[in-house]
Design a protein around this motif. Structure first.
Motif, PDB file in Angstrom:
ATOM      1  N   GLU A 173       1.025  -1.079  -0.006  1.00  0.00           N
ATOM      2  CA  GLU A 173       0.369   0.247   0.173  1.00  0.00           C
ATOM      3  C   GLU A 173       1.028   1.023   0.157  1.00  0.00           C
ATOM      4  OE1 GLU A 173      -2.383  -0.436   3.109  1.00  0.00           O
ATOM      5  OE2 GLU A 173      -3.867  -2.105   1.841  1.00  0.00           O
ATOM      6  N   ALA A 174       2.085   1.127   0.497  1.00  0.00           N
ATOM      7  CA  ALA A 174       2.663   2.025   1.074  1.00  0.00           C
ATOM      8  C   ALA A 174       3.242   2.629  -0.864  1.00  0.00           C
ATOM      9  CB  ALA A 174       3.854   1.997   1.918  1.00  0.00           C
ATOM     10  N   MET A 175       4.332   1.500  -0.836  1.00  0.00           N
ATOM     11  CA  MET A 175       4.688   1.357  -2.509  1.00  0.00           C
ATOM     12  C   MET A 175       3.510   2.146  -3.907  1.00  0.00           C
ATOM     13  SD  MET A 175       7.499   0.077  -3.384  1.00  0.00           S
ATOM     14  CE  MET A 175       7.495  -0.678  -4.603  1.00  0.00           C
ATOM     15  N   LEU A 176       1.995   1.670  -3.244  1.00  0.00           N
ATOM     16  CA  LEU A 176       1.294   2.710  -4.749  1.00  0.00           C
ATOM     17  C   LEU A 176       1.076   3.574  -3.867  1.00  0.00           C
ATOM     18  CD1 LEU A 176      -1.475  -0.066  -5.060  1.00  0.00           C
ATOM     19  CD2 LEU A 176       0.111   0.010  -6.613  1.00  0.00           C
ATOM     20  N   LYS A 177       0.305   4.222  -3.110  1.00  0.00           N
ATOM     21  CA  LYS A 177       1.255   5.958  -1.953  1.00  0.00           C
ATOM     22  C   LYS A 177       1.866   6.549  -2.763  1.00  0.00           C
ATOM     23  CE  LYS A 177      -0.340   8.686   1.766  1.00  0.00           C
ATOM     24  NZ  LYS A 177       0.101   8.759   3.405  1.00  0.00           N
ATOM     25  N   ALA A 178       2.583   6.048  -2.724  1.00  0.00           N
ATOM     26  CA  ALA A 178       4.423   6.749  -3.270  1.00  0.00           C
ATOM     27  C   ALA A 178       4.207   6.508  -5.185  1.00  0.00           C
ATOM     28  CB  ALA A 178       5.425   5.850  -3.307  1.00  0.00           C
ATOM     29  N   GLY A 179       3.661   6.138  -5.737  1.00  0.00           N
ATOM     30  CA  GLY A 179       3.311   6.053  -7.155  1.00  0.00           C
ATOM     31  C   GLY A 179       4.509   4.737  -7.880  1.00  0.00           C
ATOM     32  N   ASN A 180       4.903   3.877  -7.047  1.00  0.00           N
ATOM     33  CA  ASN A 180       5.835   3.535  -8.002  1.00  0.00           C
ATOM     34  C   ASN A 180       4.568   1.580  -7.976  1.00  0.00           C
ATOM     35  OD1 ASN A 180       7.661   4.095  -6.860  1.00  0.00           O
ATOM     36  ND2 ASN A 180       7.204   3.170  -4.826  1.00  0.00           N
ATOM     37  N   LYS A 181       5.093   0.441  -8.759  1.00  0.00           N
ATOM     38  CA  LYS A 181       4.110  -0.165  -9.182  1.00  0.00           C
ATOM     39  C   LYS A 181       4.701  -1.424  -8.416  1.00  0.00           C
ATOM     40  CE  LYS A 181       3.884  -3.679 -13.052  1.00  0.00           C
ATOM     41  NZ  LYS A 181       2.316  -2.945 -13.284  1.00  0.00           N
TER      42      LYS A 181
END
Length: 301
Positions: free
Chosen positions: A252-260
């Protein structure tokens, strides 16, 4: 009492203390050797094409166990799949993860399973040293890509459990490096494949006791930022070693940061679930293939 019966009575008294003694405890049986799981059975059949020293730590040489695809030449520019074994940073060996390297060598990539120093307080080896070794290995491969026949912009790093932590560390912990290395050469891979990784090193996760007071410096979920490589993570909801909530929070943190980021969930799966079942292992590899093909790092399966 007759003289004969008196003698028997005296003899019985003389013998009885010896009979009353507690017998010496039996030596406990040795613990049975761990039964080879699906991954072990595959690993036992694989031999590296060659080994190569990527680093010297004191008087010790650390090796890359390399599997080269058929027809590979040093002039090639192939994608590279690097895999890192687990074992709580204190055990395990590169052979364990050779099936992953072999799977991708069969698809034309250069497969590599790395050796790293194991955490050992008596020997003065810390988890920081494990992280340094993982980062050194990727840095070496990228720096020597031309002679290894590798495309330096097509490096995939994977690992299971503590090896998953070290894989993530190659992208996350930019300040943890071996002294004297060329820091202009990036250790960040072009993609990550994480298998039930140590991803949260807090008391709710795994690793705090081994890392110590500075655990947050090496806790992947606490270092997510924009610009991290595309990542696929496999984790079981029944994992009590590296709890599933850590993988969920990381995703979820990855997605929030704009990462795939993709999270493949195995309902009820315990720690290492995909290593023990050939069908689950094959499914993991197939899903990893699809993810990497979508990034243009391997051919479409």
């Amino acid at each position: 009492m007759t003289r004969f019966s008196s003698l028997l009575f005296i003899a019985a008294i003389a013998v009885s203390p010896a009979l009353a003694q507690t017998p010496a405890p039996l030596t406990p049986p040795a613990k049975p050797a761990k039964k080879p799981d699906a991954l072990d059975q595959l690993a036992a059949k694989i031999t590296a094409t060659r080994t190569l020293v990527y680093k010297k730590a004191g008087d010790r040489e650390l090796l890359l166990h390399i599997l080269e695809p058929a027809g590979h030449k040093p002039t090639d520019t192939r994608a590279c799949f690097i895999t890192i074994h687990g074992g709580g940073w204190t055990g395990g060996n590169p052979q364990r993860m050779m099936p992953f390297a072999d799977h991708y060598a069969r698809q034309g990539l250069v497969g590599i399973s790395i050796q790293y120093r194991l955490n050992n307080a008596k020997a003065g080896v810390t988890v920081y040293d494990c992280v340094k070794d993982a980062r050194s290995a990727v840095r070496y491969v990228r720096a020597h890509a031309k002679e290894l026949g590798i495309d330096p912009q097509k490096i995939i790093v994977s690992g299971g459990s503590a090896g998953g932590h070290l894989a993530a560390a190659t992208a996350l912990f930019d300040t943890v490096n071996e002294e004297g290395e060329d820091l202009s050469i990036s250790t960040t891979p072009n993609a990550l494949v994480l298998l039930f990784p140590v991803i949260d090193c807090s008391k709710e996760g795994y690793g705090q006791a081994k890392i110590g007071a500075t655990w947050q410096e090496l806790s992947p979920v606490h270092h997510v930022r924009a610009g991290l490589p595309p990542t696929i993570t496999f984790h079981g909801t029944g994992d009590t070693v590296t709890p599933f909530i850590g993988a969920k929070n990381f995703h979820e943190a990855m997605l929030k940061a704009g990462n795939k980021s993709e999270l493949v969930i195995n309902e009820g799966g315990g720690h290492g679930y995909l290593m023990r079942d050939r069908a689950l292992l094959d499914d993991t590899l197939a899903r990893s293939d699809a993810f990497l093909a979508g990034l243009g790092l391997i051919a479409q399966p």
